[in-house]
Design a protein around this motif. Structure first.
Motif, PDB file in Angstrom:
ATOM      1  N   LEU A  97       0.885  -1.226  -0.056  1.00  9.53           N
ATOM      2  CA  LEU A  97       0.018  -0.032  -0.004  1.00  9.53           C
ATOM      3  C   LEU A  97       0.898   1.362  -0.292  1.00  9.53           C
ATOM      4  O   LEU A  97       0.634   2.095  -0.741  1.00  9.53           O
ATOM      5  N   VAL A  98       1.966   1.183   0.702  1.00  6.14           N
ATOM      6  CA  VAL A  98       2.802   2.516   0.909  1.00  6.14           C
ATOM      7  C   VAL A  98       3.436   2.727  -0.367  1.00  6.14           C
ATOM      8  O   VAL A  98       3.587   3.704  -0.878  1.00  6.14           O
ATOM      9  N   ILE A  99       3.958   1.574  -1.215  1.00  7.81           N
ATOM     10  CA  ILE A  99       4.668   1.774  -2.261  1.00  7.81           C
ATOM     11  C   ILE A  99       3.654   2.229  -3.462  1.00  7.81           C
ATOM     12  O   ILE A  99       3.828   3.121  -4.231  1.00  7.81           O
ATOM     13  N   GLY A 100       2.570   1.656  -3.311  1.00  4.03           N
ATOM     14  CA  GLY A 100       1.387   2.239  -4.439  1.00  4.03           C
ATOM     15  C   GLY A 100       1.014   3.567  -4.386  1.00  4.03           C
ATOM     16  O   GLY A 100       1.110   4.536  -5.415  1.00  4.03           O
ATOM     17  N   VAL A 101       0.784   3.678  -2.900  1.00  7.25           N
ATOM     18  CA  VAL A 101       0.288   5.280  -3.003  1.00  7.25           C
ATOM     19  C   VAL A 101       1.387   6.140  -3.182  1.00  7.25           C
ATOM     20  O   VAL A 101       1.392   7.216  -3.638  1.00  7.25           O
ATOM     21  N   GLY A 102       2.614   5.698  -2.525  1.00 11.89           N
ATOM     22  CA  GLY A 102       3.878   6.801  -2.992  1.00 11.89           C
ATOM     23  C   GLY A 102       4.093   6.863  -4.451  1.00 11.89           C
ATOM     24  O   GLY A 102       4.459   7.984  -4.960  1.00 11.89           O
ATOM     25  N   GLY A 103       4.095   5.717  -4.964  1.00  9.57           N
ATOM     26  CA  GLY A 103       4.058   5.791  -6.607  1.00  9.57           C
ATOM     27  C   GLY A 103       2.939   6.816  -7.177  1.00  9.57           C
ATOM     28  O   GLY A 103       3.273   7.678  -8.296  1.00  9.57           O
ATOM     29  N   LEU A 104       1.761   6.742  -6.635  1.00 12.15           N
ATOM     30  CA  LEU A 104       0.666   7.454  -7.164  1.00 12.15           C
ATOM     31  C   LEU A 104       1.005   8.790  -6.964  1.00 12.15           C
ATOM     32  O   LEU A 104       0.777   9.983  -8.070  1.00 12.15           O
ATOM     33  N   LEU A 105       1.638   9.325  -5.738  1.00  7.12           N
ATOM     34  CA  LEU A 105       1.891  10.792  -5.529  1.00  7.12           C
ATOM     35  C   LEU A 105       3.320  11.210  -6.254  1.00  7.12           C
ATOM     36  O   LEU A 105       3.321  12.249  -6.781  1.00  7.12           O
ATOM     37  N   LEU A 106       4.046  10.431  -6.356  1.00  9.88           N
ATOM     38  CA  LEU A 106       5.499  10.923  -6.779  1.00  9.88           C
ATOM     39  C   LEU A 106       5.844  10.713  -8.314  1.00  9.88           C
ATOM     40  O   LEU A 106       6.836  11.238  -8.573  1.00  9.88           O
ATOM     41  N   SER A 107       4.917   9.952  -9.192  1.00 13.32           N
ATOM     42  CA  SER A 107       5.267   9.561 -10.272  1.00 13.32           C
ATOM     43  C   SER A 107       5.324  10.699 -11.304  1.00 13.32           C
ATOM     44  O   SER A 107       4.294  11.524 -11.113  1.00 13.32           O
ATOM     45  N   ASN A 108       6.197  11.029 -12.419  1.00 11.25           N
ATOM     46  CA  ASN A 108       5.854  11.848 -13.056  1.00 11.25           C
ATOM     47  C   ASN A 108       5.462  11.404 -14.555  1.00 11.25           C
ATOM     48  O   ASN A 108       5.206  12.251 -15.351  1.00 11.25           O
ATOM     49  N   ASN A 109       5.230   9.994 -14.662  1.00  4.45           N
ATOM     50  CA  ASN A 109       4.700   9.523 -15.967  1.00  4.45           C
ATOM     51  C   ASN A 109       3.335   9.022 -15.724  1.00  4.45           C
ATOM     52  O   ASN A 109       2.943   8.439 -14.564  1.00  4.45           O
ATOM     53  N   ALA A 110       2.391   9.411 -16.666  1.00  5.73           N
ATOM     54  CA  ALA A 110       1.015   8.952 -16.397  1.00  5.73           C
ATOM     55  C   ALA A 110       0.967   7.400 -16.461  1.00  5.73           C
ATOM     56  O   ALA A 110       0.130   7.018 -15.625  1.00  5.73           O
ATOM     57  N   TYR A 111       1.778   6.589 -17.241  1.00  2.00           N
ATOM     58  CA  TYR A 111       1.591   5.153 -17.200  1.00  2.00           C
ATOM     59  C   TYR A 111       2.200   4.661 -15.878  1.00  2.00           C
ATOM     60  O   TYR A 111       1.640   3.656 -15.579  1.00  2.00           O
ATOM     61  N   ARG A 112       3.041   5.187 -15.313  1.00  2.59           N
ATOM     62  CA  ARG A 112       3.850   4.720 -14.035  1.00  2.59           C
ATOM     63  C   ARG A 112       2.662   5.015 -12.948  1.00  2.59           C
ATOM     64  O   ARG A 112       2.666   4.299 -12.122  1.00  2.59           O
ATOM     65  N   VAL A 113       1.971   6.162 -13.049  1.00  2.00           N
ATOM     66  CA  VAL A 113       0.909   6.297 -12.114  1.00  2.00           C
ATOM     67  C   VAL A 113      -0.095   4.981 -12.128  1.00  2.00           C
ATOM     68  O   VAL A 113      -0.679   4.710 -11.141  1.00  2.00           O
ATOM     69  N   LEU A 114      -0.346   4.595 -13.354  1.00  2.00           N
ATOM     70  CA  LEU A 114      -1.352   3.528 -13.443  1.00  2.00           C
ATOM     71  C   LEU A 114      -0.628   2.251 -12.852  1.00  2.00           C
ATOM     72  O   LEU A 114      -1.575   1.472 -12.241  1.00  2.00           O
ATOM     73  N   LEU A 115       0.522   2.141 -13.286  1.00  2.00           N
ATOM     74  CA  LEU A 115       1.150   1.044 -12.544  1.00  2.00           C
ATOM     75  C   LEU A 115       1.201   0.886 -10.912  1.00  2.00           C
ATOM     76  O   LEU A 115       0.886  -0.146 -10.339  1.00  2.00           O
ATOM     77  N   ALA A 116       1.357   2.246 -10.349  1.00  5.10           N
ATOM     78  CA  ALA A 116       1.328   2.278  -8.878  1.00  5.10           C
ATOM     79  C   ALA A 116      -0.104   1.974  -8.441  1.00  5.10           C
ATOM     80  O   ALA A 116      -0.297   1.604  -7.305  1.00  5.10           O
ATOM     81  N   LEU A 117      -1.187   2.380  -9.319  1.00  6.10           N
ATOM     82  CA  LEU A 117      -2.561   1.931  -8.938  1.00  6.10           C
ATOM     83  C   LEU A 117      -2.479   0.479  -8.881  1.00  6.10           C
ATOM     84  O   LEU A 117      -3.472  -0.051  -7.901  1.00  6.10           O
ATOM     85  N   VAL A 118      -2.165  -0.085  -9.911  1.00  7.00           N
ATOM     86  CA  VAL A 118      -2.160  -1.654 -10.008  1.00  7.00           C
ATOM     87  C   VAL A 118      -1.842  -2.163  -8.550  1.00  7.00           C
ATOM     88  O   VAL A 118      -2.018  -2.990  -7.713  1.00  7.00           O
TER      89      VAL A 118
END
Lengths: 90, 138
Positions: free
Chosen positions: B17-38
């Motif tokens: 959960l921490v890795i996913g939410v952190g990736g949602l907040l910190l990613s700069n690429n829209a596709y990587r935001v989707l991976l963080a959501l997964v």
């Protein structure tokens, strides 16, 4: 014994989750996200939830990876050479 | 030496959960935001299944004999079964939106997309306000 197996699985899962966010290559990042799903399916079997494990393995690993990869091809980001997130692909 | 199995599993779920939410907040690429959501969704599913788990129990659907035995809670498992399928639908919707944004703006950089979307919204609101002002003046 089962604790050691679960510990190894959790470590693999967290490492795959981190590498999905940190790898520069988007194909490798997608493969890492599906590795998270398949480790999660194995953990579901240990947690005595075989139906959830079947669904996670088929839908979460198979269909989700297929959708992500087809979207990656549609976004024209399907390339093996490494690039940073900030560079723009023409 | 090796910690308890439930603490290992809880730390795995919280870590996902921490890795996913952190990736949602910190990613700069829209596709990587989707991976963080997964990834965040996988962590939430694991957390729900652990909530109904007990160590000395059997699986609810694999009962060979009909003697009464303790079994793990089947309600969170059914909820997670639904959540997995809904999650794939949400992923497909998000990927469709990303493809449309890429077609419209030609970039996946979140900062760039936000800047150009605000420019578009300003232009649209000005075009919407312009005729009203003219009518008020005349």
């Amino acid at each position: 014994m089962i604790e050691a197996f679960v510990l190894i699985l959790v470590i693999i899962m967290l490492a795959a989750a981190l590498s999905a966010l940190l790898l520069d290559n988007l194909i490798a990042a997608t493969a890492s996200a599906s590795a998270v799903s398949i480790a999660l399916a194995t953990i579901f079997i240990i947690l005595r939830a075989p139906d959830v494990a079947m669904t996670e393995a088929v839908v979460g690993t198979g269909l989700s990876s297929l959708i992500l990869v087809l979207g990656l091809k549609r976004l024209k980001l399907w390339q093996l050479d490494t690039q940073s997130d900030n560079e723009e692909v023409k | 030496m090796i910690p308890d199995i439930s603490s290992i599993l809880f730390s795995g779920a919280i870590g996902l959960l921490v890795i996913g939410v952190g990736g949602l907040l910190l990613s700069n690429n829209a596709y990587r935001v989707l991976l963080a959501l997964v990834i965040a969704e996988a962590g939430a599913n694991l957390m729900l299944v652990i909530a109904g788990y007990r160590w000395d129990a059997i699986a609810p659907i694999l009962t060979g004999d009909f003697t009464p035995q303790p079994m793990v809670d089947p309600v969170p498992q059914a909820m997670v079964l639904t959540a997995i399928v809904i999650g794939v639908g949400v992923q497909a919707l998000a990927l469709t939106l990303i493809i449309r944004v890429k077609k419209a703006y030609g970039t996946l950089n979140m900062v760039e997309i936000k800047k150009r979307m605000e420019m578009d919204f300003d232009r649209l609101s000005q075009e919407a306000n312009q005729p009203g002002k003219l009518e008020d003046n005349s």
